[in-house]
Design an enzyme around this catalytic site. Structure first.
Site, mmCIF file in Angstrom:
data_model
loop_
_atom_site.group_PDB
_atom_site.id
_atom_site.type_symbol
_atom_site.label_atom_id
_atom_site.label_comp_id
_atom_site.label_asym_id
_atom_site.label_seq_id
_atom_site.Cartn_x
_atom_site.Cartn_y
_atom_site.Cartn_z
ATOM 1 N N SER A 4 -67.752 30.926 -87.675
ATOM 2 C CA SER A 4 -67.016 32.125 -88.027
ATOM 3 C C SER A 4 -67.701 33.324 -87.391
ATOM 4 C CB SER A 4 -67.010 32.289 -89.547
ATOM 5 O OG SER A 4 -66.684 33.612 -89.910
ATOM 6 N N GLU A 25 -64.868 25.790 -87.881
ATOM 7 C CA GLU A 25 -65.854 26.842 -88.084
ATOM 8 C C GLU A 25 -66.798 26.438 -89.215
ATOM 9 O OE1 GLU A 25 -63.498 30.888 -86.716
ATOM 10 O OE2 GLU A 25 -63.869 30.535 -88.839
ATOM 11 N N CYS A 54 -55.219 38.105 -87.576
ATOM 12 C CA CYS A 54 -56.408 37.310 -87.872
ATOM 13 C C CYS A 54 -56.649 36.192 -86.863
ATOM 14 C CB CYS A 54 -56.302 36.729 -89.283
ATOM 15 S SG CYS A 54 -56.347 38.001 -90.569
ATOM 16 N N ASP A 55 -57.909 35.939 -86.622
ATOM 17 C CA ASP A 55 -58.464 34.768 -85.954
ATOM 18 C C ASP A 55 -57.609 34.178 -84.839
ATOM 19 O OD1 ASP A 55 -61.006 34.332 -87.628
ATOM 20 O OD2 ASP A 55 -59.456 34.687 -89.100
ATOM 21 N N LYS A 56 -57.023 32.977 -85.054
ATOM 22 C CA LYS A 56 -56.317 32.274 -83.983
ATOM 23 C C LYS A 56 -54.974 32.900 -83.650
ATOM 24 C CE LYS A 56 -59.651 30.204 -84.832
ATOM 25 N NZ LYS A 56 -59.700 31.185 -85.892
ATOM 26 N N CYS A 58 -60.652 40.836 -92.433
ATOM 27 C CA CYS A 58 -61.929 41.017 -93.128
ATOM 28 C C CYS A 58 -62.788 42.082 -92.450
ATOM 29 C CB CYS A 58 -62.667 39.693 -93.213
ATOM 30 S SG CYS A 58 -61.803 38.485 -94.255
ATOM 31 N N ASP A 96 -58.698 31.654 -92.008
ATOM 32 C CA ASP A 96 -59.891 30.835 -91.804
ATOM 33 C C ASP A 96 -60.819 30.881 -93.009
ATOM 34 O OD1 ASP A 96 -58.832 30.332 -89.365
ATOM 35 O OD2 ASP A 96 -60.607 30.843 -88.223
#
Length: 565
Positions: free
Chosen positions: A469, A443, A119-121, A192, A78
């Site tokens: 985000s 985002e 990560c994320d999704k 991150c 992202d």
């Protein structure tokens, strides 16, 4: 076991022949078939080390008595996709990942899964797929990144770089300082370093009961992270033998537990979107109002970047997620009897965990706030709800009223912020960025970081039917539903309309009468959105409301004999 289909009849000799071509022998056909769902890719720092993790897992599964089969899903970073059209593919990738897990597990009749996301999704996508196929599954994430270190000793992360761009544009940061930040902020593998969406979801996996203790905080580069892989190799065989499946674990109690941890930690606002989607796959009805009830009773105990200078490595040092969960259980905010993949209850997983630094993980007597770090807001601007990360808002912005500044895209708002056309007191409205309108519900870390970099974070609010985000901070309210593309009230606001935001009381309104909103709605014309991508066109047609997780709606109906519809 599902794989027995291949093992017990001469009719399946062709399939066994193909498996033999993959290296299986007679002894392997007596063992469980375990899929390793790996999201390794060189394109994401949180995933670049997962190829090695896959090799470790394969060895451990063989030692535990299973036959490992590794396959991959896609993954989108992202941070790299942020601020341009590529971000439209981020949330839709969640659905592709879920579909991929389902496709691979069902087509090959796997007996169990070990999922390697980070990560994320990717995390919620794999959870959704695992719930669909409902075979024994354990999650081991890739682990968080170390925070960066500047030459002057400052501790930094990716959000500092995003915010520095606006400071550079304004002339308050030099090129050399920006370059040093760029070079230092992301020092190596891992998700991150702050409590952004990836690390929020990896922590919540522990509360859901799908991952081993310390999944959320053991660093990507640590030996402790590799120990989790060793544990997972034997854990999955135990789960298969006991036939303990994801839907046995993920129920309303588990979701309540996950949201309680979310509130205590002040996680990313995206967790609301993803946990609602996970609830749907688990067959659990879960409403935004239920989330607010949890937020009102669970205190906020940790402030982690972007809400403070602390990072995931600090949370790990302070006792990790198990220490927070134990405190939540002791205070009656989490049901410790919930079952988990370890074979123990949630309380059993954390019985030996202790808070080792009460500045990082606050005590019940000294919370950052009496209410949770996320909130759902309602009002005539968001009848179906909107989401805000209260943990990252300054006290001055908990209540705010100001004139609407209207933008029909992220890019136009970003340009206005960077060219100093937004002023103290304004309420920036970014619309037509929802699941359908974007499409893809982008985002918006770039404009929210720009507000901070332009020193407007404590005087300007931002409202969108898109999302943020986990690195966003400030009075940023997203997921506004209904979205503009379907004629929600956010589409009817005009430049200068006064917006009233009361985060403490959970209200978000425009100072217009119901009669005026209805009048504007009658003359509203849907905005024509040109979409080049066939995939995004399909996504826009099927995407549901953010209020229910922005999952894809299923319009398929198979007619059967006697069906008159």
């Amino acid at each position: 076991m599902p794989s027995n289909f291949f093992k017990q009849s001469s009719r399946q000799a062709p399939q066994r022949s193909l498996f033999r071509a993959c290296g299986l022998d007679d002894a392997d056909f007596a063992k469980p078939f375990i899929g390793i769902c790996n999201s390794y890719t060189d394109l994401i720092p949180g995933h670049q080390h997962l190829q090695e993790f896959g090799r470790i897992l394969k060895d451990e599964i063989r030692l535990a008595g299973g036959v490992p089969f590794e396959f991959n899903t896609i993954g989108i970073c992202d941070g790299i996709a942020m601020g341009h059209g590529g971000m439209r593919y981020s949330l839709p990738s969640r659905e592709l990942i879920a579909d991929s897990v389902e496709s691979m597990a069902m087509a090959h009749r796997l007996d169990g899964l070990v999922c390697l996301p980070n990560c994320d999704k990717i995390v919620p996508g794999m959870i959704m797929g695992a719930l669909r196929v409902n075979i024994p599954t354990v999650f081991v994430s890739g682990g968080p990144m170390l925070a960066g270190r500047m030459s002057n000793g400052d501790i930094v992360d990716l959000v500092n770089v995003f915010e520095a761009v606006a400071r550079y544009e304004k002339g308050t940061l030099s090129q050399s300082a920006l370059t040093e930040l760029e070079n230092c902020a992301c020092p190596g593998p891992g998700s991150c370093a702050g409590l952004f969406t990836a690390n929020s979801m990896n922590c919540l996996l522990e509360a859901l009961g799908l991952a081993l203790p310390y999944n959320g905080t053991h660093l990507a580069v640590s030996e402790e992270r590799r120990d989790l892989l060793v544990q997972a190799g034997s854990c999955i065989l135990t789960l298969v033998n006991e036939n303990l499946k994801p839907r046995d674990i993920v129920n309303q109690t588990a979701l309540d537990n996950a949201f309680a941890l979310d509130m205590a930690m002040g996680g990313s606002s995206n967790t609301v979107l993803h946990l609602l989607a996970i609830a749907k796959e688990a067959g659990v009805e879960y409403s935004l109002k239920r989330i607010n009830k949890i937020a009102r009773r669970v205190p906020h105990w940790t402030k982690i970047s972007p809400s403070s200078h602390w990072h995931m490595e600090d949370v790990g040092r302070a006792g990790g997620v198990p220490a927070i969960l134990r405190q939540l259980i002791d205070e009656g905010h989490v049901d410790g009897s919930a079952i988990t993949v370890t074979g123990k209850t949630l309380a059993g997983n954390v019985v030996e965990a202790d808070v080792l630094d009460s500045e990082i993980i606050r005590s019940p007597a000294n919370p950052h706030a009496m209410h949770g770090g996320l909130a759902v807001m309602f009002g005539n601007l968001a009848p179906e709800g909107a989401v805000v990360k209260t943990a990252a808002i300054s006290p001055e912005m908990m209540q705010h009223s100001g004139p609407a500044r209207i933008f029909n895209s992220e890019e136009s708002a970003q340009e206005a912020i960077l060219t100093e056309k937004i002023h103290s007191g304004d309420v920036v409205i970014i619309r037509y960025e929802g699941p359908k309108g974007g499409p893809g519900m982008r985002e918006m870390l770039s404009p929210t970081s720009a507000l901070m970099g332009m020193e407007l974070g404590e005087s300007v609010a931002l409202i969108t039917d898109g999302r943020f985000s986990g690195g966003t901070r400030g009075a940023c309210i997203g997921h506004v539903a209904p979205e503009a593309a379907v004629g929600g009230p956010i589409a009817l606001i005009e430049e200068g309309d006064i917006i009233d935001i009361d985060i403490e009381n959970g209200s978000i309104d425009v100072r217009l009468s119901d009669m005026e909103l209805e009048k504007r709605g009658r003359v509203w014309v849907p905005r024509q959105i040109h979409i080049d991508s066939p995939w995004l066109r399909r996504y826009a047609q099927a995407a549901g409301s953010a209020a229910s997780g922005a999952t894809l709606t299923d319009h398929f109906h198979l007619k059967t004999k006697g069906d008159k519809t």
